[in-house]
Design a protein around this motif. Structure first.
Motif, mmCIF file in Angstrom:
data_model
loop_
_atom_site.group_PDB
_atom_site.id
_atom_site.type_symbol
_atom_site.label_atom_id
_atom_site.label_comp_id
_atom_site.label_asym_id
_atom_site.label_seq_id
_atom_site.Cartn_x
_atom_site.Cartn_y
_atom_site.Cartn_z
ATOM 1 N N MET A 1 16.871 -65.686 -56.264
ATOM 2 C CA MET A 1 17.328 -66.205 -54.988
ATOM 3 C C MET A 1 16.222 -66.055 -53.942
ATOM 4 S SD MET A 1 20.293 -67.552 -55.095
ATOM 5 C CE MET A 1 21.257 -67.840 -56.587
ATOM 6 N N GLN A 2 15.891 -67.174 -53.300
ATOM 7 C CA GLN A 2 14.839 -67.156 -52.289
ATOM 8 C C GLN A 2 15.398 -67.030 -50.876
ATOM 9 O OE1 GLN A 2 11.578 -67.120 -53.267
ATOM 10 N NE2 GLN A 2 12.547 -66.982 -55.286
ATOM 11 N N ARG A 3 16.571 -67.613 -50.623
ATOM 12 C CA ARG A 3 17.130 -67.605 -49.271
ATOM 13 C C ARG A 3 18.649 -67.497 -49.372
ATOM 14 N NH1 ARG A 3 14.777 -72.153 -45.581
ATOM 15 N NH2 ARG A 3 12.978 -70.742 -45.735
ATOM 16 N N ILE A 4 19.221 -66.473 -48.714
ATOM 17 C CA ILE A 4 20.658 -66.217 -48.769
ATOM 18 C C ILE A 4 21.190 -66.188 -47.343
ATOM 19 C CG2 ILE A 4 22.467 -64.607 -49.494
ATOM 20 C CD1 ILE A 4 20.465 -63.523 -51.578
ATOM 21 N N LEU A 5 22.210 -66.991 -47.086
ATOM 22 C CA LEU A 5 22.869 -67.036 -45.780
ATOM 23 C C LEU A 5 24.171 -66.253 -45.868
ATOM 24 C CD1 LEU A 5 23.208 -68.231 -42.873
ATOM 25 C CD2 LEU A 5 24.447 -70.129 -43.967
ATOM 26 N N ILE A 6 24.376 -65.329 -44.924
ATOM 27 C CA ILE A 6 25.602 -64.532 -44.863
ATOM 28 C C ILE A 6 26.281 -64.840 -43.538
ATOM 29 C CG2 ILE A 6 26.594 -62.220 -45.030
ATOM 30 C CD1 ILE A 6 23.604 -61.463 -46.016
ATOM 31 N N THR A 7 27.421 -65.511 -43.587
ATOM 32 C CA THR A 7 28.162 -65.801 -42.365
ATOM 33 C C THR A 7 29.175 -64.680 -42.114
ATOM 34 O OG1 THR A 7 29.878 -67.087 -43.499
ATOM 35 C CG2 THR A 7 27.923 -68.282 -42.734
ATOM 36 N N GLY A 8 29.405 -64.360 -40.851
ATOM 37 C CA GLY A 8 30.319 -63.274 -40.520
ATOM 38 C C GLY A 8 29.764 -61.911 -40.875
ATOM 39 N N ASN A 9 28.453 -61.748 -40.773
ATOM 40 C CA ASN A 9 27.800 -60.529 -41.230
ATOM 41 C C ASN A 9 27.908 -59.359 -40.254
ATOM 42 O OD1 ASN A 9 25.707 -62.267 -39.728
ATOM 43 N ND2 ASN A 9 24.719 -60.268 -39.745
ATOM 44 N N MET A 10 28.409 -59.605 -39.028
ATOM 45 C CA MET A 10 28.425 -58.540 -38.027
ATOM 46 C C MET A 10 29.804 -57.912 -37.861
ATOM 47 S SD MET A 10 25.800 -60.160 -35.201
ATOM 48 C CE MET A 10 25.384 -58.584 -34.440
ATOM 49 N N GLY A 11 30.606 -57.977 -38.906
ATOM 50 C CA GLY A 11 31.919 -57.344 -38.882
ATOM 51 C C GLY A 11 31.907 -56.014 -39.607
ATOM 52 N N TYR A 12 33.027 -55.674 -40.217
ATOM 53 C CA TYR A 12 33.191 -54.402 -40.923
ATOM 54 C C TYR A 12 32.489 -54.401 -42.278
ATOM 55 C CZ TYR A 12 35.866 -50.939 -43.695
ATOM 56 O OH TYR A 12 36.245 -49.914 -44.523
ATOM 57 N N ASP B 1 26.594 -65.265 -37.121
ATOM 58 C CA ASP B 1 27.807 -64.587 -36.677
ATOM 59 C C ASP B 1 28.076 -64.886 -35.205
ATOM 60 O OD1 ASP B 1 29.524 -61.972 -37.830
ATOM 61 O OD2 ASP B 1 29.479 -62.128 -35.655
ATOM 62 N N MET B 2 29.343 -64.861 -34.854
ATOM 63 C CA MET B 2 29.782 -65.090 -33.484
ATOM 64 C C MET B 2 29.426 -63.912 -32.573
ATOM 65 S SD MET B 2 31.382 -67.637 -32.055
ATOM 66 C CE MET B 2 32.593 -68.179 -30.838
ATOM 67 N N GLY B 3 29.381 -62.705 -33.133
ATOM 68 C CA GLY B 3 29.015 -61.530 -32.356
ATOM 69 C C GLY B 3 30.155 -60.848 -31.630
ATOM 70 N N TYR B 4 31.403 -61.161 -31.997
ATOM 71 C CA TYR B 4 32.535 -60.506 -31.343
ATOM 72 C C TYR B 4 32.417 -58.978 -31.383
ATOM 73 C CZ TYR B 4 35.224 -64.927 -31.939
ATOM 74 O OH TYR B 4 35.677 -66.216 -31.927
ATOM 75 N N PHE B 5 31.999 -58.460 -32.542
ATOM 76 C CA PHE B 5 32.040 -57.023 -32.782
ATOM 77 C C PHE B 5 30.648 -56.410 -32.882
ATOM 78 C CE2 PHE B 5 35.584 -59.169 -35.070
ATOM 79 C CZ PHE B 5 36.575 -58.869 -34.152
ATOM 80 N N ALA B 6 29.668 -57.102 -32.354
ATOM 81 C CA ALA B 6 28.288 -56.619 -32.448
ATOM 82 C C ALA B 6 28.120 -55.246 -31.814
ATOM 83 C CB ALA B 6 27.346 -57.625 -31.788
ATOM 84 N N HIS B 7 28.887 -54.966 -30.764
ATOM 85 C CA HIS B 7 28.742 -53.709 -30.033
ATOM 86 C C HIS B 7 29.549 -52.569 -30.645
ATOM 87 C CE1 HIS B 7 32.438 -55.542 -28.610
ATOM 88 N NE2 HIS B 7 32.803 -54.404 -28.077
#
Length: 364
Positions: free
Chosen positions: A1-12, A34-40
Protein backbone atom coordinates in the motif's frame (compact mmCIF):
# COMPACT_ATOMS: atom_id res chain seq x y z
CA UNK A 1 0.00 0.00 0.00
CA UNK A 2 1.41 3.35 -1.08
CA UNK A 3 -1.35 5.73 0.05
CA UNK A 4 -4.07 5.11 2.66
CA UNK A 5 -6.89 7.55 3.42
CA UNK A 6 -8.53 7.34 6.87
CA UNK A 7 -11.76 9.29 7.22
CA UNK A 8 -13.02 10.12 10.71
CA UNK A 9 -9.54 9.63 12.14
CA UNK A 10 -9.86 12.22 14.93
CA UNK A 11 -12.40 10.34 17.03
CA UNK A 12 -12.04 7.61 19.65
CA UNK A 13 -10.89 4.76 17.40
CA UNK A 14 -8.81 6.76 14.93
CA UNK A 15 -5.68 7.50 17.00
CA UNK A 16 -5.04 3.80 17.58
CA UNK A 17 -5.69 3.00 13.92
CA UNK A 18 -3.24 5.68 12.80
CA UNK A 19 -0.58 4.45 15.24
CA UNK A 20 -0.97 0.84 14.16
CA UNK A 21 -1.00 1.55 10.41
CA UNK A 22 2.11 3.70 10.78
CA UNK A 23 3.85 0.75 12.44
CA UNK A 24 2.66 -1.79 9.87
CA UNK A 25 3.06 0.36 6.74
CA UNK A 26 6.03 2.59 7.60
CA UNK A 27 6.62 3.65 3.99
CA UNK A 28 2.99 4.35 3.12
CA UNK A 29 1.56 7.84 2.88
CA UNK A 30 -1.16 8.09 5.54
CA UNK A 31 -3.78 10.80 5.07
CA UNK A 32 -6.44 11.78 7.60
CA UNK A 33 -9.73 13.47 6.72
CA UNK A 34 -11.93 14.62 9.57
CA UNK A 35 -14.45 17.26 10.58
CA UNK A 36 -12.54 17.96 13.80
CA UNK A 37 -15.49 17.89 16.21
CA UNK A 38 -13.42 16.09 18.84
CA UNK A 39 -9.93 17.28 17.97
CA UNK A 40 -9.60 19.01 21.34
CA UNK A 41 -10.75 15.99 23.37
CA UNK A 42 -7.27 14.66 24.12
CA UNK A 43 -6.78 12.41 27.16
CA UNK A 44 -3.27 11.80 28.39
CA UNK A 45 -1.76 11.89 24.91
CA UNK A 46 2.02 12.32 24.85
CA UNK A 47 1.90 13.70 21.33
CA UNK A 48 -0.75 14.83 18.89
CA UNK A 49 -1.99 11.58 17.30
CA UNK A 50 -2.15 13.20 13.85
CA UNK A 51 1.59 13.87 13.93
CA UNK A 52 1.96 10.24 12.81
CA UNK A 53 0.17 11.07 9.56
CA UNK A 54 1.76 12.50 6.44
CA UNK A 55 -1.21 14.80 5.96
CA UNK A 56 -4.25 15.81 7.99
CA UNK A 57 -7.07 17.41 6.01
CA UNK A 58 -10.02 19.03 7.77
CA UNK A 59 -13.31 18.66 5.99
CA UNK A 60 -16.84 17.31 5.91
CA UNK A 61 -17.36 13.82 4.47
CA UNK A 62 -20.59 15.22 3.02
CA UNK A 63 -18.47 17.56 0.87
CA UNK A 64 -15.44 15.67 -0.42
CA UNK A 65 -12.81 17.96 -1.94
CA UNK A 66 -11.52 17.40 -5.44
CA UNK A 67 -8.35 15.34 -5.54
CA UNK A 68 -8.80 13.77 -2.11
CA UNK A 69 -8.79 10.24 -3.55
CA UNK A 70 -6.12 10.77 -6.18
CA UNK A 71 -3.54 7.99 -6.02
CA UNK A 72 -5.17 6.40 -2.96
CA UNK A 73 -4.85 2.61 -2.71
CA UNK A 74 -7.04 1.97 0.34
CA UNK A 75 -9.80 3.90 2.13
CA UNK A 76 -10.68 3.25 5.79
CA UNK A 77 -14.03 4.88 6.53
CA UNK A 78 -14.42 5.54 10.26
CA UNK A 79 -16.42 8.75 9.78
CA UNK A 80 -19.77 8.52 11.56
CA UNK A 81 -22.16 10.05 14.03
CA UNK A 82 -21.01 7.35 16.28
CA UNK A 83 -23.44 6.21 18.96
CA UNK A 84 -27.11 5.76 19.79
CA UNK A 85 -27.65 8.97 21.85
CA UNK A 86 -26.16 11.10 19.07
CA UNK A 87 -28.16 9.20 16.48
CA UNK A 88 -31.37 9.80 18.41
CA UNK A 89 -30.66 13.53 18.72
CA UNK A 90 -29.39 13.95 15.15
CA UNK A 91 -31.23 11.23 13.24
CA UNK A 92 -31.22 12.94 9.84
CA UNK A 93 -27.56 13.93 10.16
CA UNK A 94 -26.74 10.35 11.13
CA UNK A 95 -28.26 9.05 7.89
CA UNK A 96 -26.62 11.82 5.84
CA UNK A 97 -23.13 11.25 7.28
CA UNK A 98 -23.07 7.54 8.01
CA UNK A 99 -25.06 6.32 5.02
CA UNK A 100 -25.39 8.81 2.15
CA UNK A 101 -21.95 10.39 2.47
CA UNK A 102 -20.26 7.06 3.20
CA UNK A 103 -21.80 5.52 0.11
CA UNK A 104 -20.78 8.48 -2.05
CA UNK A 105 -17.23 8.16 -0.69
CA UNK A 106 -17.19 4.54 -1.85
CA UNK A 107 -18.50 5.46 -5.30
CA UNK A 108 -15.88 8.14 -5.74
CA UNK A 109 -13.18 5.82 -4.41
CA UNK A 110 -14.06 3.18 -6.99
CA UNK A 111 -14.07 5.77 -9.79
CA UNK A 112 -10.64 7.00 -8.63
CA UNK A 113 -9.11 3.51 -8.83
CA UNK A 114 -8.95 2.71 -5.11
CA UNK A 115 -8.47 -1.04 -4.72
CA UNK A 116 -9.58 -1.64 -1.10
CA UNK A 117 -12.45 -0.02 0.82
CA UNK A 118 -12.90 -0.77 4.52
CA UNK A 119 -16.13 0.21 6.22
CA UNK A 120 -16.37 0.34 10.03
CA UNK A 121 -19.71 -1.39 10.49
CA UNK A 122 -21.26 -2.63 13.74
CA UNK A 123 -22.75 -5.67 15.45
CA UNK A 124 -25.44 -3.31 16.78
CA UNK A 125 -27.37 -4.12 13.61
CA UNK A 126 -28.47 -7.38 15.29
CA UNK A 127 -30.48 -5.38 17.85
CA UNK A 128 -32.80 -7.57 19.91
CA UNK A 129 -30.87 -10.74 19.32
CA UNK A 130 -32.56 -13.35 21.49
CA UNK A 131 -30.54 -16.21 22.94
CA UNK A 132 -28.58 -17.60 19.98
CA UNK A 133 -25.24 -16.13 18.90
CA UNK A 134 -25.62 -14.12 15.71
CA UNK A 135 -23.75 -15.09 12.55
CA UNK A 136 -23.32 -13.00 9.42
CA UNK A 137 -26.41 -14.66 7.92
CA UNK A 138 -28.66 -13.98 10.93
CA UNK A 139 -31.65 -11.69 10.59
CA UNK A 140 -30.81 -8.03 11.12
CA UNK A 141 -32.92 -6.08 13.60
CA UNK A 142 -31.51 -2.54 13.91
CA UNK A 143 -33.19 -0.61 16.72
CA UNK A 144 -31.53 2.80 16.39
CA UNK A 145 -30.64 5.34 13.70
CA UNK A 146 -26.97 4.45 14.12
CA UNK A 147 -27.62 0.73 13.59
CA UNK A 148 -29.97 1.40 10.65
CA UNK A 149 -27.30 3.53 8.98
CA UNK A 150 -24.87 0.61 9.13
CA UNK A 151 -27.39 -1.82 7.63
CA UNK A 152 -28.27 0.55 4.79
CA UNK A 153 -24.64 1.25 3.98
CA UNK A 154 -23.70 -2.43 3.84
CA UNK A 155 -26.64 -3.20 1.56
CA UNK A 156 -25.75 -0.47 -0.94
CA UNK A 157 -22.00 -1.09 -0.83
CA UNK A 158 -22.39 -4.70 -1.97
CA UNK A 159 -23.18 -3.93 -5.67
CA UNK A 160 -20.05 -1.75 -5.92
CA UNK A 161 -17.62 -4.57 -5.16
CA UNK A 162 -15.71 -6.29 -7.96
CA UNK A 163 -12.28 -7.76 -8.67
CA UNK A 164 -10.74 -4.29 -8.77
CA UNK A 165 -12.59 -2.84 -5.79
CA UNK A 166 -12.64 -5.05 -2.71
CA UNK A 167 -15.05 -4.02 0.05
CA UNK A 168 -14.70 -5.21 3.64
CA UNK A 169 -17.41 -4.36 6.17
CA UNK A 170 -16.03 -5.02 9.65
CA UNK A 171 -19.01 -5.55 11.94
CA UNK A 172 -17.24 -4.48 15.10
CA UNK A 173 -18.33 -5.45 18.58
CA UNK A 174 -18.76 -2.60 21.08
CA UNK A 175 -15.49 -0.71 21.41
CA UNK A 176 -13.65 -0.28 24.70
CA UNK A 177 -10.19 0.52 26.02
CA UNK A 178 -7.83 3.46 26.29
CA UNK A 179 -7.44 6.01 23.53
CA UNK A 180 -5.71 9.35 23.07
CA UNK A 181 -9.28 10.66 22.67
CA UNK A 182 -11.09 8.62 25.30
CA UNK A 183 -14.89 8.29 25.30
CA UNK A 184 -16.78 7.43 28.45
CA UNK A 185 -20.12 6.84 26.71
CA UNK A 186 -19.23 3.17 26.18
CA UNK A 187 -20.23 0.51 28.65
CA UNK A 188 -16.85 -0.70 29.99
CA UNK A 189 -15.28 2.75 29.87
CA UNK A 190 -18.30 4.19 31.72
CA UNK A 191 -18.13 1.55 34.45
CA UNK A 192 -14.40 2.09 35.07
CA UNK A 193 -14.89 5.87 35.18
CA UNK A 194 -17.69 5.53 37.73
CA UNK A 195 -15.59 3.23 39.89
CA UNK A 196 -12.53 5.51 39.77
CA UNK A 197 -14.40 8.79 40.31
CA UNK A 198 -17.09 7.78 42.78
CA UNK A 199 -16.49 4.19 43.84
CA UNK A 200 -19.84 3.27 42.33
CA UNK A 201 -21.20 1.67 39.17
CA UNK A 202 -24.84 2.40 38.38
CA UNK A 203 -26.36 0.03 35.83
CA UNK A 204 -29.40 1.61 34.22
CA UNK A 205 -30.97 -1.78 33.45
CA UNK A 206 -31.29 -5.11 35.24
CA UNK A 207 -27.85 -6.02 33.93
CA UNK A 208 -28.96 -8.99 31.84
CA UNK A 209 -28.44 -7.63 28.27
CA UNK A 210 -25.59 -9.17 26.32
CA UNK A 211 -22.82 -7.13 24.71
CA UNK A 212 -19.93 -8.31 22.55
CA UNK A 213 -16.82 -6.17 23.08
CA UNK A 214 -13.54 -5.42 21.32
CA UNK A 215 -10.54 -3.34 22.36
CA UNK A 216 -9.69 -0.41 20.09
CA UNK A 217 -6.21 -1.87 19.53
CA UNK A 218 -7.75 -5.07 18.21
CA UNK A 219 -10.00 -2.99 15.96
CA UNK A 220 -6.86 -1.43 14.46
CA UNK A 221 -5.36 -4.87 13.83
CA UNK A 222 -8.55 -5.96 12.07
CA UNK A 223 -8.39 -2.90 9.83
CA UNK A 224 -4.79 -3.70 8.94
CA UNK A 225 -5.89 -7.22 7.96
CA UNK A 226 -8.75 -5.87 5.84
CA UNK A 227 -6.45 -3.50 3.96
CA UNK A 228 -4.26 -6.38 2.82
CA UNK A 229 -7.00 -8.97 2.35
CA UNK A 230 -6.96 -10.59 -1.12
CA UNK A 231 -10.20 -11.44 -2.92
CA UNK A 232 -9.47 -15.13 -2.37
CA UNK A 233 -10.04 -14.56 1.35
CA UNK A 234 -13.70 -13.70 1.77
CA UNK A 235 -14.59 -12.62 -1.77
CA UNK A 236 -14.85 -9.20 -3.37
CA UNK A 237 -17.52 -8.16 -0.84
CA UNK A 238 -17.19 -9.29 2.77
CA UNK A 239 -19.28 -8.42 5.83
CA UNK A 240 -17.76 -10.13 8.87
CA UNK A 241 -18.42 -10.05 12.61
CA UNK A 242 -15.20 -8.72 14.11
CA UNK A 243 -14.33 -9.70 17.65
CA UNK A 244 -14.08 -12.85 19.77
CA UNK A 245 -16.59 -15.17 21.47
CA UNK A 246 -14.62 -14.74 24.71
CA UNK A 247 -15.75 -11.10 24.71
CA UNK A 248 -19.51 -11.82 24.84
CA UNK A 249 -20.60 -10.57 28.28
CA UNK A 250 -23.74 -9.65 30.13
CA UNK A 251 -23.68 -6.06 31.36
CA UNK A 252 -23.72 -7.08 35.02
CA UNK A 253 -20.70 -9.34 34.44
CA UNK A 254 -18.80 -6.32 33.15
CA UNK A 255 -19.74 -4.27 36.21
CA UNK A 256 -18.58 -6.91 38.67
CA UNK A 257 -15.34 -7.41 36.72
CA UNK A 258 -14.65 -3.69 37.12
CA UNK A 259 -15.51 -3.87 40.82
CA UNK A 260 -12.99 -6.69 41.25
CA UNK A 261 -10.29 -4.43 39.79
CA UNK A 262 -11.22 -1.53 42.10
CA UNK A 263 -12.00 -3.03 45.52
CA UNK A 264 -14.69 -1.22 47.45
CA UNK A 265 -16.69 -0.31 44.36
CA UNK A 266 -20.45 -0.57 44.83
CA UNK A 267 -22.59 -1.98 42.02
CA UNK A 268 -26.26 -1.03 41.77
CA UNK A 269 -28.79 -2.57 39.41
CA UNK A 270 -32.12 -1.10 38.33
CA UNK A 271 -34.36 -4.15 38.35
CA UNK A 272 -37.42 -1.98 37.72
CA UNK A 273 -36.03 -0.44 34.53
CA UNK A 274 -37.78 -1.20 31.23
CA UNK A 275 -36.04 -4.06 29.41
CA UNK A 276 -33.09 -2.98 27.25
CA UNK A 277 -33.90 -4.51 23.87
CA UNK A 278 -30.33 -4.00 22.65
CA UNK A 279 -29.11 -7.43 23.68
CA UNK A 280 -27.21 -9.81 21.43
CA UNK A 281 -24.43 -12.38 21.51
CA UNK A 282 -22.31 -12.75 18.40
CA UNK A 283 -20.56 -15.63 16.64
CA UNK A 284 -17.10 -14.60 15.42
CA UNK A 285 -16.06 -17.92 13.88
CA UNK A 286 -15.89 -16.54 10.32
CA UNK A 287 -13.43 -13.85 11.37
CA UNK A 288 -11.40 -16.48 13.21
CA UNK A 289 -11.31 -18.58 10.04
CA UNK A 290 -10.43 -15.75 7.66
CA UNK A 291 -8.01 -13.79 9.86
CA UNK A 292 -6.25 -16.33 12.11
CA UNK A 293 -3.19 -14.10 12.58
CA UNK A 294 -5.22 -11.02 13.52
CA UNK A 295 -7.41 -12.33 16.31
CA UNK A 296 -8.08 -10.13 19.35
CA UNK A 297 -5.24 -10.20 21.85
CA UNK A 298 -6.55 -8.03 24.65
CA UNK A 299 -8.56 -9.37 27.59
CA UNK A 300 -11.31 -7.78 29.65
CA UNK A 301 -9.12 -7.79 32.78
CA UNK A 302 -6.17 -5.99 31.21
CA UNK A 303 -8.52 -3.53 29.47
CA UNK A 304 -10.11 -2.61 32.81
CA UNK A 305 -6.66 -2.22 34.40
CA UNK A 306 -5.51 -0.06 31.50
CA UNK A 307 -8.52 2.24 31.82
CA UNK A 308 -8.15 2.40 35.61
CA UNK A 309 -4.46 3.30 35.41
CA UNK A 310 -5.01 5.82 32.62
CA UNK A 311 -7.77 7.64 34.49
CA UNK A 312 -5.82 7.65 37.74
CA UNK A 313 -2.82 8.99 35.82
CA UNK A 314 -5.02 11.90 34.71
CA UNK A 315 -6.11 12.50 38.33
CA UNK A 316 -9.65 11.79 37.12
CA UNK A 317 -12.15 12.48 39.88
CA UNK A 318 -15.20 13.81 38.05
CA UNK A 319 -18.21 11.97 39.46
CA UNK A 320 -20.39 14.02 37.09
CA UNK A 321 -18.45 12.85 34.02
CA UNK A 322 -21.68 12.02 32.17
CA UNK A 323 -22.14 15.77 31.77
CA UNK A 324 -18.56 16.35 30.66
CA UNK A 325 -16.82 16.52 27.29
CA UNK A 326 -15.80 12.89 27.69
CA UNK A 327 -19.31 12.16 26.42
CA UNK A 328 -19.51 12.74 22.67
CA UNK A 329 -23.08 14.04 22.64
CA UNK A 330 -22.11 16.61 25.26
CA UNK A 331 -19.31 17.89 22.98
CA UNK A 332 -21.72 18.41 20.10
CA UNK A 333 -24.27 20.04 22.40
CA UNK A 334 -21.66 22.46 23.65
CA UNK A 335 -20.61 23.40 20.13
CA UNK A 336 -24.25 23.95 19.21
CA UNK A 337 -24.84 26.13 22.27
CA UNK A 338 -21.95 28.41 21.30
CA UNK A 339 -23.16 28.47 17.69
CA UNK A 340 -19.94 26.88 16.45
CA UNK A 341 -22.06 24.21 14.74
CA UNK A 342 -25.26 24.65 12.75
CA UNK A 343 -28.35 22.44 13.04
CA UNK A 344 -26.95 19.95 10.52
CA UNK A 345 -23.61 19.82 12.41
CA UNK A 346 -21.75 21.86 9.81
CA UNK A 347 -19.18 24.31 11.10
CA UNK A 348 -20.55 27.85 11.24
CA UNK A 349 -18.76 30.16 8.83
CA UNK A 350 -18.76 33.03 11.30
CA UNK A 351 -18.91 32.86 15.07
CA UNK A 352 -19.27 35.90 17.26
CA UNK A 353 -16.07 36.64 19.13
CA UNK A 354 -16.15 35.90 22.84
CA UNK A 355 -13.74 37.46 25.33
CA UNK A 356 -11.26 35.00 26.73
CA UNK A 357 -9.99 37.17 29.55
CA UNK A 358 -11.85 39.65 31.71
CA UNK A 359 -11.12 43.28 30.75
CA UNK A 360 -8.43 45.03 32.76
CA UNK A 361 -9.76 47.37 35.44
CA UNK A 362 -9.72 51.05 34.69
CA UNK A 363 -7.34 52.88 37.01
CA UNK A 364 -8.30 56.52 37.61
Amino acid sequence: MQRILITGNMGYVGPGVVRHLRQQFPQAELIGYDMGYFAHCLTGARRLPESRLDRQIFGDIRQLPAGLLEGVDAVVNLAAISNDPMGQTYEQVTLDVNYRAGLELARQAKAAGVSSFIFASSCSMYGAGGEGAKTETSELNPLTAYARSKVMTEQDLRPLADDNFLITCLRFATACGWSDRLRLDLVVNDFVAGAVAAGEISILSDGTPWRPLIHVQDMARAIEWAIGRPAEVGGTFLAVNTGSEQWNYQVRELAYAVADSLPGTRVSLNAAAPPDKRSYRVDFSLYRELAPTHQPRRTLADTIDELRDGLLGMNFRDAAFRSSELMRLRVLTGLRETHELSDDLSWARAVAARPVLAPAPVIA
